[in-house]
Design a protein around this motif. Sequence first.
Motif, PDB file in Angstrom:
ATOM      1  N   PRO A  84      44.469  43.485  38.486  1.00  0.00           N
ATOM      2  CA  PRO A  84      45.367  43.560  37.321  1.00  0.00           C
ATOM      3  C   PRO A  84      44.567  43.562  36.021  1.00  0.00           C
ATOM      4  O   PRO A  84      43.417  43.119  35.979  1.00  0.00           O
ATOM      5  N   ASN A  85      45.186  44.039  34.969  1.00  0.00           N
ATOM      6  CA  ASN A  85      44.525  44.057  33.655  1.00  0.00           C
ATOM      7  C   ASN A  85      44.074  42.654  33.251  1.00  0.00           C
ATOM      8  O   ASN A  85      44.833  41.691  33.336  1.00  0.00           O
ATOM      9  N   GLY A  86      42.831  42.559  32.807  1.00  0.00           N
ATOM     10  CA  GLY A  86      42.299  41.283  32.354  1.00  0.00           C
ATOM     11  C   GLY A  86      41.651  40.453  33.438  1.00  0.00           C
ATOM     12  O   GLY A  86      41.135  39.366  33.163  1.00  0.00           O
ATOM     13  N   TYR A  87      41.670  40.947  34.669  1.00  0.00           N
ATOM     14  CA  TYR A  87      41.086  40.207  35.796  1.00  0.00           C
ATOM     15  C   TYR A  87      39.903  40.971  36.382  1.00  0.00           C
ATOM     16  O   TYR A  87      39.829  42.195  36.297  1.00  0.00           O
ATOM     17  N   LYS A  88      38.987  40.234  36.999  1.00  0.00           N
ATOM     18  CA  LYS A  88      37.892  40.836  37.743  1.00  0.00           C
ATOM     19  C   LYS A  88      37.739  40.093  39.074  1.00  0.00           C
ATOM     20  O   LYS A  88      38.120  38.915  39.186  1.00  0.00           O
ATOM     21  N   ARG A  89      37.191  40.780  40.047  1.00  0.00           N
ATOM     22  CA  ARG A  89      37.021  40.162  41.355  1.00  0.00           C
ATOM     23  C   ARG A  89      35.955  39.063  41.306  1.00  0.00           C
ATOM     24  O   ARG A  89      34.923  39.211  40.662  1.00  0.00           O
ATOM     25  N   VAL A  90      36.241  37.955  41.998  1.00  0.00           N
ATOM     26  CA  VAL A  90      35.271  36.874  42.121  1.00  0.00           C
ATOM     27  C   VAL A  90      34.160  37.344  43.051  1.00  0.00           C
ATOM     28  O   VAL A  90      34.414  37.902  44.112  1.00  0.00           O
ATOM     29  N   SER A  91      32.931  37.113  42.653  1.00  0.00           N
ATOM     30  CA  SER A  91      31.783  37.608  43.412  1.00  0.00           C
ATOM     31  C   SER A  91      31.437  36.669  44.566  1.00  0.00           C
ATOM     32  O   SER A  91      31.461  35.437  44.407  1.00  0.00           O
TER      33      SER A  91
ATOM     34  N   VAL B 271      49.081  32.062  56.666  1.00  0.00           N
ATOM     35  CA  VAL B 271      48.586  33.323  56.117  1.00  0.00           C
ATOM     36  C   VAL B 271      47.205  33.063  55.534  1.00  0.00           C
ATOM     37  O   VAL B 271      46.857  31.921  55.220  1.00  0.00           O
ATOM     38  N   MET B 272      46.414  34.110  55.384  1.00  0.00           N
ATOM     39  CA  MET B 272      45.033  33.956  54.919  1.00  0.00           C
ATOM     40  C   MET B 272      44.800  34.691  53.605  1.00  0.00           C
ATOM     41  O   MET B 272      45.292  35.806  53.410  1.00  0.00           O
ATOM     42  N   ILE B 273      44.047  34.059  52.709  1.00  0.00           N
ATOM     43  CA  ILE B 273      43.611  34.713  51.474  1.00  0.00           C
ATOM     44  C   ILE B 273      42.520  35.720  51.812  1.00  0.00           C
ATOM     45  O   ILE B 273      41.545  35.374  52.494  1.00  0.00           O
ATOM     46  N   CYS B 274      42.671  36.954  51.339  1.00  0.00           N
ATOM     47  CA  CYS B 274      41.690  37.988  51.682  1.00  0.00           C
ATOM     48  C   CYS B 274      41.077  38.671  50.459  1.00  0.00           C
ATOM     49  O   CYS B 274      40.220  39.553  50.620  1.00  0.00           O
ATOM     50  N   ASP B 275      41.490  38.305  49.261  1.00  0.00           N
ATOM     51  CA  ASP B 275      40.819  38.782  48.057  1.00  0.00           C
ATOM     52  C   ASP B 275      41.188  37.845  46.914  1.00  0.00           C
ATOM     53  O   ASP B 275      42.199  37.119  46.978  1.00  0.00           O
ATOM     54  N   GLU B 276      40.359  37.876  45.860  1.00  0.00           N
ATOM     55  CA  GLU B 276      40.481  36.886  44.794  1.00  0.00           C
ATOM     56  C   GLU B 276      39.980  37.477  43.481  1.00  0.00           C
ATOM     57  O   GLU B 276      38.905  38.084  43.438  1.00  0.00           O
ATOM     58  N   VAL B 277      40.780  37.316  42.419  1.00  0.00           N
ATOM     59  CA  VAL B 277      40.380  37.778  41.091  1.00  0.00           C
ATOM     60  C   VAL B 277      40.565  36.637  40.087  1.00  0.00           C
ATOM     61  O   VAL B 277      41.312  35.691  40.330  1.00  0.00           O
ATOM     62  N   ILE B 278      39.879  36.757  38.950  1.00  0.00           N
ATOM     63  CA  ILE B 278      39.927  35.705  37.931  1.00  0.00           C
ATOM     64  C   ILE B 278      39.918  36.339  36.546  1.00  0.00           C
ATOM     65  O   ILE B 278      39.341  37.412  36.352  1.00  0.00           O
ATOM     66  N   ASN B 279      40.576  35.680  35.576  1.00  0.00           N
ATOM     67  CA  ASN B 279      40.549  36.171  34.194  1.00  0.00           C
ATOM     68  C   ASN B 279      39.708  35.253  33.317  1.00  0.00           C
ATOM     69  O   ASN B 279      39.117  34.275  33.795  1.00  0.00           O
ATOM     70  N   SER B 280      39.659  35.550  32.032  1.00  0.00           N
ATOM     71  CA  SER B 280      38.795  34.802  31.111  1.00  0.00           C
ATOM     72  C   SER B 280      39.246  33.350  30.932  1.00  0.00           C
ATOM     73  O   SER B 280      38.461  32.497  30.495  1.00  0.00           O
TER      74      SER B 280
END
Length: 290
Positions: A56-63, A224-233
Motif C-alpha cells: 500500500p502507499n506509504g509502506y515498504k516490505r520488512v526486510s 492462519v499464518m502471516i506470509c508477508d509484512e510491510v511497515i510505514n514511517s
Amino acid sequence: MKRLLVFVLILAVISVVIIQLKPVENSTKNFVAKLEISPGLLNKDSLTIKSRVNTPNGYKRVSYPKGSFQDYLRNYKLKSFGAKVINYDGSEYYWQQGHIGILDIPVPKNGLQQCADALIRVRSEYLWVTNKKDDIGFNFTSGHYCSWIKYAEGYRPKINGNRVTFHKLASANHSKDNFYKYLNLIYMYSGTLSLYNELPKIEYAKDLKIGDMLIKGGSPGHIVMICDEVINSKGEKLYLLFQGNTPAQSVHLVKNLEDSELSPWYRLKKDTVIPVSNYTFMNSKFVQFK
C-alpha cells in the motif's frame, strides 16, 4: 368505503415489504463491496505471494535474510490467478470469494492436511529443504513429542488413550516418501490445540513477523499464518495471511473482507475480533514456531 379501506391496506402492506427489503438490498451491496480489492494492490499475472500483492502507499516490505523462513514464505509459489479452492475429494469448495491466490501445495486425497496440518507441512518442508531435518517434530494433542528423526529411524507410537509409547517397529527410512508418511501421522494426532499448548505465545502484536500464526486452539479451532509484512514511517505494520481449512482443501491467500481499500492486507491486534475469510477469531491470540 370498503374499497378505500382495502386500497389503504394494500398500500400499507407494500410499504412494509419495501421497508423490509431495503436493508437486505443495502446489506448485499455492502457485502459485495467488501469482496472487491483495490486494483493497484493486485498483480494477477504474478506467481508468488510477494509479486502477487503490492505494498500500500506509504509502506515498504520488512526486510528478512535470504534463506530465512520469512523469506521462504514471502516467495512461496502460487497457482495462476483465478485458481479455485478444491476440497480433498476433488470437489470445489462452496466459498470461492474469499481468496486471491492458491499456494502450490498438493491436497492429499486422504482427507488429512486440514488447517493446522497445512501450516505444519509448510514449516516442515522448509526445514527439510534447508537441511534442518533434526528440527522437524511436533507434539501430539496428548503432549507427547514425535520427531521426524526418530520416525525415520523406525520408531512408531503405540497409543492407548492419552498414553503414548514409542517402539522400534520398522526399518530405518529417511526418504521423502517416508517423510510424508510421518506428516500424515502428525496430522492425525496434532492440531490447533496441540500447537497452541506447545508453541511460544506472542505477547505484543508489534512483535509479529512473517511465519507467526493467529490461532484459536480447540476442537474445532482454526489457525492462519502471516506470509508477508510491510511497515510505514510511523512503525505501523500490515500483514498478509494464508490458511488451510476443514475439510482439507487448497491452501489459499485470503482477502480482508472488512476493509476493501486495504485488502488483502490486514492490521492485526491482540485480544480483538479478526474475521478471516470464512472464520472469525473472537479473541485473537498469536503463536510462533520455535
